[in-house]
Write a protein that holds these residues in place. Sequence first.
Motif, short mmCIF file in Angstrom:
data_model
loop_
_atom_site.label_atom_id
_atom_site.label_comp_id
_atom_site.label_asym_id
_atom_site.label_seq_id
_atom_site.Cartn_x
_atom_site.Cartn_y
_atom_site.Cartn_z
N PRO A 14 27.14 13.71 -32.50
CA PRO A 14 28.35 13.02 -32.10
C PRO A 14 28.43 12.82 -30.58
O PRO A 14 28.27 13.77 -29.82
N PHE A 15 28.66 11.57 -30.15
CA PHE A 15 28.93 11.26 -28.74
C PHE A 15 30.37 10.75 -28.69
O PHE A 15 30.78 9.98 -29.56
N THR A 16 31.12 11.14 -27.66
CA THR A 16 32.48 10.62 -27.49
C THR A 16 32.41 9.30 -26.73
O THR A 16 31.72 9.21 -25.70
N TYR A 17 33.09 8.30 -27.25
CA TYR A 17 33.07 6.97 -26.63
C TYR A 17 33.53 7.07 -25.17
O TYR A 17 34.61 7.62 -24.90
N GLY A 18 32.72 6.56 -24.28
CA GLY A 18 33.05 6.55 -22.86
C GLY A 18 32.55 7.74 -22.08
O GLY A 18 32.58 7.73 -20.85
N GLU A 19 32.06 8.78 -22.74
CA GLU A 19 31.63 9.98 -22.00
C GLU A 19 30.27 9.76 -21.32
O GLU A 19 29.48 8.90 -21.72
N ARG A 20 30.04 10.55 -20.30
CA ARG A 20 28.76 10.60 -19.61
C ARG A 20 28.16 11.96 -19.96
O ARG A 20 28.81 13.00 -19.72
N LEU A 21 26.98 11.97 -20.59
CA LEU A 21 26.37 13.25 -20.94
C LEU A 21 24.92 13.27 -20.50
O LEU A 21 24.34 12.22 -20.19
#
Lengths: 158, 152
Positions: free
Chosen positions: A73-80
């Motif tokens: 899962p990636f959160t929309y808009g996050e920078r990882l």
Amino acid sequence: MRTAQPRTNLDDPGPGLRDNGRRVLTYADLHTIGGPIDRREPGRDLVLHVTGHMQRFIWSFDGRKFSEAPPLPFTYGERLRITLVNDTMMTHPIHLHGMWSEVEDESGAFLVRKHTVTLHPGQQIRYAVTADAPGNWAFHCHLLYHMEAGMFREVHVA
Amino acid sequence: MTRVMILALSMAASSAFAQHVPPDPPQNPLPHQSYEQMVEMMRMDDTERYGRVSVDQLEWQNADHADIAWDVQAYYGGDYNKLWLKTEGVHEQHEDDARVEVLWNRIIHAVVELADRCASRFRRRTFAHVAGARRRRPGAALVRHRSRDLHR
């Protein structure tokens, strides 16, 4: 098998191309003009080991084949930041669909923007991703035999 | 002229990257799919069963009488469990021997495999059952249990 001390330098041409009398270009020679697309510091780290069993031809991330692993899962808009560690004895070109992979150099500074990041045996590479594309995306080794054998994950950006 | 064009192109490229515009949301977002649906669409199934037949030796010689020799292995199964068949034998003037083994091969650790084996030797009419585990590296057997029936 775990790579206890993965190498992090990017100026090594990799097995088969070292010390052959020619100058071999490496990731250390690549520099994207204009800097990263997103200058935020990554908000979290995702570490994935690239794993496999040569004799049985089982290929996976973190020892789990695609059929055995939940989506990432990636959160929309996050920078990882994704850290890949290659525990196998082969080179794997890893491709994240839908988003850029912004490779960092050894000091953590932005180096180059790529679609597919190639990992040599025993190597660790870190790259930053901005999850700016909602939806379900493929994340896989681009050696298609490895992908079909399980070195594949779904990424859910939501 | 060429130099000016290259300069213009590189400036366009660098300004385009500096002002990155995120892609539009997908026009046709994919609904959640089950593993079976993904397999159907992508034709990519890591639970698929597969097999292999490898022939190391297959000889036939028609001299005074037929001489035959073979050494064949085959397996079928998935990544973790396989049914393994091994057969080898010779049929010659002074030697006549054949063997068939059926094994269940299971991986229990990255370098340890379990093998449960039933072997039959036709000429001597023996039957053996061997269960064992072996290490892939450095290659030494770990455990072995053996039972043997002799039908003379």
